[in-house]
Design a protein around this motif. Structure first.
Motif, PDB file in Angstrom:
ATOM      1  N   VAL A  67      18.718 -24.157 -11.548  1.00  0.00           N
ATOM      2  CA  VAL A  67      18.686 -23.009 -12.450  1.00  0.00           C
ATOM      3  C   VAL A  67      17.245 -22.799 -12.906  1.00  0.00           C
ATOM      4  CG1 VAL A  67      19.487 -22.100 -14.662  1.00  0.00           C
ATOM      5  CG2 VAL A  67      21.059 -23.393 -13.201  1.00  0.00           C
ATOM      6  N   ALA A  68      16.745 -21.585 -12.748  1.00  0.00           N
ATOM      7  CA  ALA A  68      15.317 -21.332 -12.955  1.00  0.00           C
ATOM      8  C   ALA A  68      14.847 -21.732 -14.348  1.00  0.00           C
ATOM      9  CB  ALA A  68      15.011 -19.863 -12.693  1.00  0.00           C
ATOM     10  N   LEU A 116      25.330 -22.447  -0.539  1.00  0.00           N
ATOM     11  CA  LEU A 116      25.255 -23.024  -1.876  1.00  0.00           C
ATOM     12  C   LEU A 116      26.545 -22.698  -2.635  1.00  0.00           C
ATOM     13  CD1 LEU A 116      21.587 -22.050  -2.863  1.00  0.00           C
ATOM     14  CD2 LEU A 116      22.398 -23.954  -1.450  1.00  0.00           C
ATOM     15  N   THR A 117      27.134 -23.692  -3.262  1.00  0.00           N
ATOM     16  CA  THR A 117      28.419 -23.520  -3.941  1.00  0.00           C
ATOM     17  C   THR A 117      28.325 -23.957  -5.397  1.00  0.00           C
ATOM     18  OG1 THR A 117      29.149 -25.724  -3.243  1.00  0.00           O
ATOM     19  CG2 THR A 117      29.679 -23.877  -1.781  1.00  0.00           C
ATOM     20  N   ASN A 118      29.371 -23.626  -6.153  1.00  0.00           N
ATOM     21  CA  ASN A 118      29.476 -24.012  -7.566  1.00  0.00           C
ATOM     22  C   ASN A 118      28.270 -23.550  -8.389  1.00  0.00           C
ATOM     23  OD1 ASN A 118      31.964 -25.421  -7.131  1.00  0.00           O
ATOM     24  ND2 ASN A 118      30.781 -27.118  -6.263  1.00  0.00           N
ATOM     25  N   LEU A 119      27.799 -22.351  -8.097  1.00  0.00           N
ATOM     26  CA  LEU A 119      26.689 -21.769  -8.847  1.00  0.00           C
ATOM     27  C   LEU A 119      27.205 -21.107 -10.126  1.00  0.00           C
ATOM     28  CD1 LEU A 119      24.833 -20.043  -5.867  1.00  0.00           C
ATOM     29  CD2 LEU A 119      24.368 -22.305  -6.826  1.00  0.00           C
ATOM     30  N   TRP A 120      26.344 -21.000 -11.119  1.00  0.00           N
ATOM     31  CA  TRP A 120      26.703 -20.295 -12.342  1.00  0.00           C
ATOM     32  C   TRP A 120      26.606 -18.787 -12.096  1.00  0.00           C
ATOM     33  CZ3 TRP A 120      23.263 -23.359 -16.358  1.00  0.00           C
ATOM     34  CH2 TRP A 120      23.726 -24.687 -16.408  1.00  0.00           C
ATOM     35  N   PRO A 121      27.535 -18.012 -12.604  1.00  0.00           N
ATOM     36  CA  PRO A 121      27.464 -16.560 -12.389  1.00  0.00           C
ATOM     37  C   PRO A 121      26.336 -15.920 -13.185  1.00  0.00           C
ATOM     38  CG  PRO A 121      29.271 -17.114 -13.870  1.00  0.00           C
ATOM     39  CD  PRO A 121      28.732 -18.419 -13.353  1.00  0.00           C
ATOM     40  N   GLN A 122      25.818 -14.832 -12.631  1.00  0.00           N
ATOM     41  CA  GLN A 122      24.779 -14.019 -13.276  1.00  0.00           C
ATOM     42  C   GLN A 122      23.639 -14.899 -13.818  1.00  0.00           C
ATOM     43  OE1 GLN A 122      26.570 -11.159 -15.851  1.00  0.00           O
ATOM     44  NE2 GLN A 122      24.877  -9.709 -15.637  1.00  0.00           N
ATOM     45  N   THR A 123      23.173 -15.793 -12.938  1.00  0.00           N
ATOM     46  CA  THR A 123      22.146 -16.768 -13.311  1.00  0.00           C
ATOM     47  C   THR A 123      21.044 -16.765 -12.254  1.00  0.00           C
ATOM     48  OG1 THR A 123      23.791 -18.166 -14.403  1.00  0.00           O
ATOM     49  CG2 THR A 123      21.703 -19.213 -13.783  1.00  0.00           C
ATOM     50  N   GLN A 124      19.819 -16.864 -12.701  1.00  0.00           N
ATOM     51  CA  GLN A 124      18.706 -16.927 -11.761  1.00  0.00           C
ATOM     52  C   GLN A 124      18.472 -18.372 -11.328  1.00  0.00           C
ATOM     53  OE1 GLN A 124      14.348 -16.398 -12.777  1.00  0.00           O
ATOM     54  NE2 GLN A 124      14.646 -14.493 -11.620  1.00  0.00           N
TER      55      GLN A 124
END
Length: 416
Positions: A67-68, A116-124
């Motif tokens: 996460v940036a 890439l999986t299990n990413l947070w939504p609307q996240t850079q």
């Protein structure tokens, strides 16, 4: 000149035949194993993002990411591995695409694919891709939103028929692919509202069997395609062929060349093999030939205007099912993409009839039948907008009950 994973020589000629000198072999600073042609694409999950690129080896491909806002020191605390593939000259349907020489087929290297999986939504996210030793630069992308607000805004870049320059000795010509992508990048950087994704509606590289043009194309789109999902559909210059259909990656084992159409050998034997290998689209249809995905409050449906689209065909049946499955309370906007236009006020006698057939045989019937069965009367229309190549049409179908041949004064697109 772009890195094509090989040595280069510079040669000095006095005229077209008299060679005066040849340089020592030189190569790019990144070497043959430099990760090249990075690009992103969506799946049908908001917590996933696909990363693809090219290099000269089949070492296990890796994407490191974070996460940036949590990686101020450019640390990457997550890693994901993927798969690699390639294609050979013998995979092509016909000549000249299957000819191995400097002008036509050249080794494409290995094409790497990491999900890439299990990413947070609307996240850079910030990410890099490579093989553990050789790494790309650092890029960022933003995942789609999970909450679908019917009134939210989705910002897209759209074009078709991008193409490339024809001759290896050409300089990037003004007004063609180079300047188009230059303007796209300038727009991306200067836009006050970030773009969410880019849609390339067919005729991607115009390689037509020339392998080096795929190399130039991958390099050309990388600055944009590594920062937002880059989705593609198939056009006649990727797919159309007249022989070798047993190698057709779409699974169509017979040529569809109806008498009223102008389908020929516009791919020069490629039959979409390089396109399929280089672009992995969502897996809910038939590869990149027909598929769909959501982004925010929009449902995007992609079809192939190069395949049988008449009633009862595999794609027609899939299209009916896809449109019928849409929840209009979650995605009130439906965008239908195809390379060839339904209608166009431009005068092109060689393919005007094909356009009419797309409107009459495919879209009119499927829209009418599905709307009667599945769409509430309060809906303005079932298919809100049909998007095709830039030359052709952006045609709104709201409240329109017939597909009479349109007049130029209301056509949404004009021949450039």
């Amino acid at each position: 000149l772009v890195n094509m994973r090989c040595n280069f020589e510079f040669r000095l000629f006095r005229d077209s035949r008299t060679k005066l000198a040849t340089s020592r072999p030189v190569t790019f600073a990144g070497g043959f194993s430099q990760p090249l042609h990075g690009r992103l694409s969506l799946t049908n999950r908001v917590d996933e993002m696909r990363v693809m690129w090219v290099s000269d080896n089949n070492k296990t491909p890796i994407v490191i990411y974070e996460v940036a806002r949590l990686s101020s020191q450019l640390s990457y605390r997550q890693a994901k591995q993927g798969t690699s593939s390639t294609y050979s000259a013998s995979d092509m349907c016909a000549s000249p695409a299957n000819r191995t020489d400097a002008k036509y087929y050249r080794d494409p290297g290995y094409i790497h694919d990491v999900l890439l999986t299990n990413l947070w939504p609307q996240t850079q996210y910030r990410y890099k891709f490579g093989d553990g030793t050789n790494w790309s630069d650092s890029f960022t992308f933003t995942t789609p939103p999970s909450v679908r607000n019917p009134d939210s805004q989705v910002n897209i870049l759209l074009f078709g028929d991008l193409g490339e320059w024809r001759d290896a000795s050409d300089q990037p010509p003004g007004g063609r692919a180079y300047t188009t992508m230059e303007r796209v990048e300038n727009d991306r950087k200067s836009s006050p509202v970030p773009y969410d994704l880019l849609l390339h509606v067919g005729d991607i590289s115009y390689a037509r069997g020339h392998g080096y043009l795929w190399e130039q194309m991958g390099n050309l789109i990388e600055p944009t395609a590594t920062r937002m999902p880059y989705h593609v559909g198939v056009g006649n210059h990727e797919y159309d062929h007249t022989s070798g259909s047993d190698k057709d990656p779409s699974g169509s084992r017979g040529l569809w060349h109806p008498s009223w159409g102008n389908y020929g050998d516009d791919s020069s034997g490629e039959c979409a093999v390089p396109t399929v290998k280089r672009f992995h689209m969502p897996d809910n249809g038939n590869g990149l030939f027909w598929y769909s995905h959501d982004y925010g409050n929009v449902h995007f449906t992609w079809i192939s205007t190069e395949h049988n689209f008449t009633r009862g065909s595999p794609m027609y049946t899939w299209l009916e099912n896809d449109l019928a499955s849409v929840d209009r309370s979650r995605t009130p906007w439906l965008l239908l993409m195809g390379h060839r236009p339904m209608y166009c006020s431009g005068i092109q006698k060689h393919d005007d009839n094909t356009k009419v057939q797309i409107g009459e045989r495919c879209l009119r019937r499927s829209r009418t039948q599905i709307q009667r069965r599945f769409v509430p009367r309060r809906s303005l229309s079932f298919i809100r907008t049909y998007l095709s190549r830039v030359q052709a049409t952006l045609l709104r179908l709201s409240r329109r009950r017939s597909f009479d041949y349109p007049h130029s004064h209301w056509n949404g697109g004009r021949t450039a």
